[in-house]
Scaffold this motif. Structure first.
Motif, PDB file in Angstrom:
ATOM      1  N   ARG A 174       0.819  -1.222   0.000  1.00 39.44           N
ATOM      2  CA  ARG A 174       0.000   0.000   0.000  1.00 39.44           C
ATOM      3  C   ARG A 174       0.848   1.266   0.000  1.00 39.44           C
ATOM      4  NH1 ARG A 174      -5.203  -1.281   3.861  1.00 39.44           N
ATOM      5  NH2 ARG A 174      -5.988  -2.997   2.574  1.00 39.44           N
ATOM      6  N   THR A 175       2.018   1.225   0.610  1.00 38.08           N
ATOM      7  CA  THR A 175       2.866   2.417   0.578  1.00 38.08           C
ATOM      8  C   THR A 175       3.240   2.761  -0.862  1.00 38.08           C
ATOM      9  OG1 THR A 175       4.790   1.008   1.009  1.00 38.08           O
ATOM     10  CG2 THR A 175       3.836   2.180   2.905  1.00 38.08           C
ATOM     11  N   MET A 176       3.580   1.759  -1.649  1.00 37.86           N
ATOM     12  CA  MET A 176       3.933   1.989  -3.048  1.00 37.86           C
ATOM     13  C   MET A 176       2.717   2.461  -3.837  1.00 37.86           C
ATOM     14  SD  MET A 176       6.261   2.003  -5.378  1.00 37.86           S
ATOM     15  CE  MET A 176       7.608   0.952  -4.914  1.00 37.86           C
ATOM     16  N   ARG A 177       1.568   1.856  -3.584  1.00 41.55           N
ATOM     17  CA  ARG A 177       0.349   2.295  -4.268  1.00 41.55           C
ATOM     18  C   ARG A 177       0.060   3.758  -3.933  1.00 41.55           C
ATOM     19  NH1 ARG A 177      -1.782  -1.780  -7.010  1.00 41.55           N
ATOM     20  NH2 ARG A 177      -1.407  -3.893  -6.265  1.00 41.55           N
ATOM     21  N   SER A 178       0.272   4.131  -2.675  1.00 38.99           N
ATOM     22  CA  SER A 178       0.074   5.531  -2.295  1.00 38.99           C
ATOM     23  C   SER A 178       1.056   6.445  -3.013  1.00 38.99           C
ATOM     24  CB  SER A 178       0.208   5.708  -0.779  1.00 38.99           C
ATOM     25  OG  SER A 178      -0.965   5.296  -0.124  1.00 38.99           O
ATOM     26  N   ALA A 179       2.311   6.037  -3.103  1.00 37.31           N
ATOM     27  CA  ALA A 179       3.318   6.860  -3.785  1.00 37.31           C
ATOM     28  C   ALA A 179       2.948   7.072  -5.250  1.00 37.31           C
ATOM     29  CB  ALA A 179       4.699   6.216  -3.665  1.00 37.31           C
ATOM     30  N   VAL A 180       2.536   6.009  -5.915  1.00 38.77           N
ATOM     31  CA  VAL A 180       2.134   6.109  -7.318  1.00 38.77           C
ATOM     32  C   VAL A 180       0.912   7.007  -7.449  1.00 38.77           C
ATOM     33  CG1 VAL A 180       1.202   4.782  -9.261  1.00 38.77           C
ATOM     34  CG2 VAL A 180       3.136   3.885  -7.947  1.00 38.77           C
ATOM     35  N   THR A 181      -0.038   6.849  -6.554  1.00 42.56           N
ATOM     36  CA  THR A 181      -1.263   7.641  -6.602  1.00 42.56           C
ATOM     37  C   THR A 181      -0.960   9.122  -6.394  1.00 42.56           C
ATOM     38  OG1 THR A 181      -2.558   5.758  -5.833  1.00 42.56           O
ATOM     39  CG2 THR A 181      -3.554   7.935  -5.574  1.00 42.56           C
ATOM     40  N   LEU A 182      -0.127   9.436  -5.398  1.00 41.28           N
ATOM     41  CA  LEU A 182       0.231  10.839  -5.170  1.00 41.28           C
ATOM     42  C   LEU A 182       0.874  11.440  -6.420  1.00 41.28           C
ATOM     43  CD1 LEU A 182       1.659  10.666  -1.538  1.00 41.28           C
ATOM     44  CD2 LEU A 182      -0.545  11.629  -2.254  1.00 41.28           C
ATOM     45  N   THR A 183       1.787  10.717  -7.023  1.00 37.88           N
ATOM     46  CA  THR A 183       2.465  11.215  -8.217  1.00 37.88           C
ATOM     47  C   THR A 183       1.479  11.453  -9.360  1.00 37.88           C
ATOM     48  OG1 THR A 183       4.467  10.046  -7.559  1.00 37.88           O
ATOM     49  CG2 THR A 183       4.325  10.749  -9.858  1.00 37.88           C
ATOM     50  N   ALA A 184       0.589  10.514  -9.576  1.00 36.30           N
ATOM     51  CA  ALA A 184      -0.394  10.661 -10.655  1.00 36.30           C
ATOM     52  C   ALA A 184      -1.306  11.861 -10.406  1.00 36.30           C
ATOM     53  CB  ALA A 184      -1.217   9.381 -10.793  1.00 36.30           C
ATOM     54  N   GLU A 234       9.592  13.638  -0.293  1.00 39.19           N
ATOM     55  CA  GLU A 234      10.445  13.107  -1.360  1.00 39.19           C
ATOM     56  C   GLU A 234       9.644  12.772  -2.614  1.00 39.19           C
ATOM     57  OE1 GLU A 234      13.716  13.164  -1.490  1.00 39.19           O
ATOM     58  OE2 GLU A 234      13.803  13.999   0.535  1.00 39.19           O
ATOM     59  N   ILE A 235       8.437  12.271  -2.437  1.00 37.97           N
ATOM     60  CA  ILE A 235       7.569  11.974  -3.584  1.00 37.97           C
ATOM     61  C   ILE A 235       7.247  13.265  -4.335  1.00 37.97           C
ATOM     62  CG2 ILE A 235       5.237  11.218  -4.245  1.00 37.97           C
ATOM     63  CD1 ILE A 235       5.529   9.163  -1.851  1.00 37.97           C
ATOM     64  N   VAL A 236       6.937  14.322  -3.588  1.00 38.75           N
ATOM     65  CA  VAL A 236       6.613  15.594  -4.238  1.00 38.75           C
ATOM     66  C   VAL A 236       7.855  16.179  -4.917  1.00 38.75           C
ATOM     67  CG1 VAL A 236       5.663  17.911  -3.923  1.00 38.75           C
ATOM     68  CG2 VAL A 236       4.689  16.000  -2.639  1.00 38.75           C
ATOM     69  N   LEU A 237       9.015  16.084  -4.269  1.00 32.97           N
ATOM     70  CA  LEU A 237      10.250  16.551  -4.896  1.00 32.97           C
ATOM     71  C   LEU A 237      10.535  15.791  -6.194  1.00 32.97           C
ATOM     72  CD1 LEU A 237      12.581  16.982  -1.789  1.00 32.97           C
ATOM     73  CD2 LEU A 237      11.887  18.790  -3.386  1.00 32.97           C
ATOM     74  N   GLN A 238      10.403  14.479  -6.157  1.00 35.10           N
ATOM     75  CA  GLN A 238      10.601  13.651  -7.353  1.00 35.10           C
ATOM     76  C   GLN A 238       9.617  14.065  -8.439  1.00 35.10           C
ATOM     77  OE1 GLN A 238      12.952  11.201  -7.568  1.00 35.10           O
ATOM     78  NE2 GLN A 238      12.346  10.183  -9.448  1.00 35.10           N
ATOM     79  N   SER A 239       8.390  14.336  -8.030  1.00 38.23           N
ATOM     80  CA  SER A 239       7.358  14.741  -8.983  1.00 38.23           C
ATOM     81  C   SER A 239       7.665  16.092  -9.617  1.00 38.23           C
ATOM     82  CB  SER A 239       5.996  14.783  -8.299  1.00 38.23           C
ATOM     83  OG  SER A 239       5.634  13.495  -7.858  1.00 38.23           O
ATOM     84  N   ALA A 240       8.386  16.951  -8.897  1.00 36.70           N
ATOM     85  CA  ALA A 240       8.746  18.251  -9.469  1.00 36.70           C
ATOM     86  C   ALA A 240       9.539  18.067 -10.758  1.00 36.70           C
ATOM     87  CB  ALA A 240       9.547  19.070  -8.453  1.00 36.70           C
ATOM     88  N   ILE A 241      10.402  17.067 -10.779  1.00 38.09           N
ATOM     89  CA  ILE A 241      11.235  16.834 -11.952  1.00 38.09           C
ATOM     90  C   ILE A 241      10.423  16.259 -13.106  1.00 38.09           C
ATOM     91  CG2 ILE A 241      13.260  15.573 -12.824  1.00 38.09           C
ATOM     92  CD1 ILE A 241      13.757  17.884 -10.683  1.00 38.09           C
ATOM     93  N   TYR A 242       9.545  15.310 -12.815  1.00 33.53           N
ATOM     94  CA  TYR A 242       8.839  14.598 -13.875  1.00 33.53           C
ATOM     95  C   TYR A 242       7.450  15.151 -14.181  1.00 33.53           C
ATOM     96  CZ  TYR A 242      12.735  11.469 -13.676  1.00 33.53           C
ATOM     97  OH  TYR A 242      14.015  10.970 -13.729  1.00 33.53           O
ATOM     98  N   CYS A 243       6.866  15.900 -13.246  1.00 32.16           N
ATOM     99  CA  CYS A 243       5.517  16.428 -13.454  1.00 32.16           C
ATOM    100  C   CYS A 243       5.496  17.945 -13.587  1.00 32.16           C
ATOM    101  CB  CYS A 243       4.603  16.027 -12.294  1.00 32.16           C
ATOM    102  SG  CYS A 243       4.497  14.260 -12.025  1.00 32.16           S
TER     103      CYS A 243
END
Length: 134
Positions: free
Chosen positions: A63-73, A102-111
């Motif tokens: 579920r942690t990974m599913r949450s990370a993917v969901t937040l990014t999407a 960290e998820i939001v920071l990563q998303s800054a680069i790709y989103c």
């Protein structure tokens, strides 16, 4: 698509509702169900059965990974109201605030930086609400 052919649609729905309540919280799900009417019932049933009963119950990701993917999407598509809800869900699923950062920071680069900037503001607001309630 039912992952286990031995499960009925009702079984999948029931499992989905259980996971939906665990991830989003009973209060949120109760509010969503209380707001159902003739226009929205089919949609609520669809997301309970397919998103929660078919995808979130799959064993392939924690579920942690599913949450990370969901937040990014959600960041990528600018769905900030849903993002706030899933920040709370991510915490419930075991991610901590630093991991969400960290998820939001990563998303800054790709989103995109503007999308991440908005997501940081939303997450910060969620954290304030949680801290105020504690």
């Amino acid at each position: 698509m039912i992952a286990d052919a031995n499960k009925s649609r009702q079984d999948v729905y029931n499992e989905g509702m259980a996971v939906r309540r665990e991830v989003l919280g009973a209060e949120h799900v109760d509010r969503a169900n209380a707001g159902k009417d003739e226009f929205t019932t089919d949609f609520q049933d669809l997301i309970t059965q397919y998103a929660w009963g078919t995808i979130w119950t799959r064993p392939g990701l924690p579920r942690t990974m599913r949450s990370a993917v969901t937040l990014t999407a959600l960041i990528a598509h600018g769905h900030l109201e849903e993002f706030a809800m899933h920040v709370r869900a991510a915490l419930r699923n075991g991610l901590d605030r630093d991991e969400i950062k960290e998820i939001v920071l990563q998303s800054a680069i790709y989103c995109g930086v503007p999308s991440a900037n908005s997501a940081f503001k939303v997450a910060q607001g969620v954290f304030r609400e949680i801290d105020a309630a504690a």
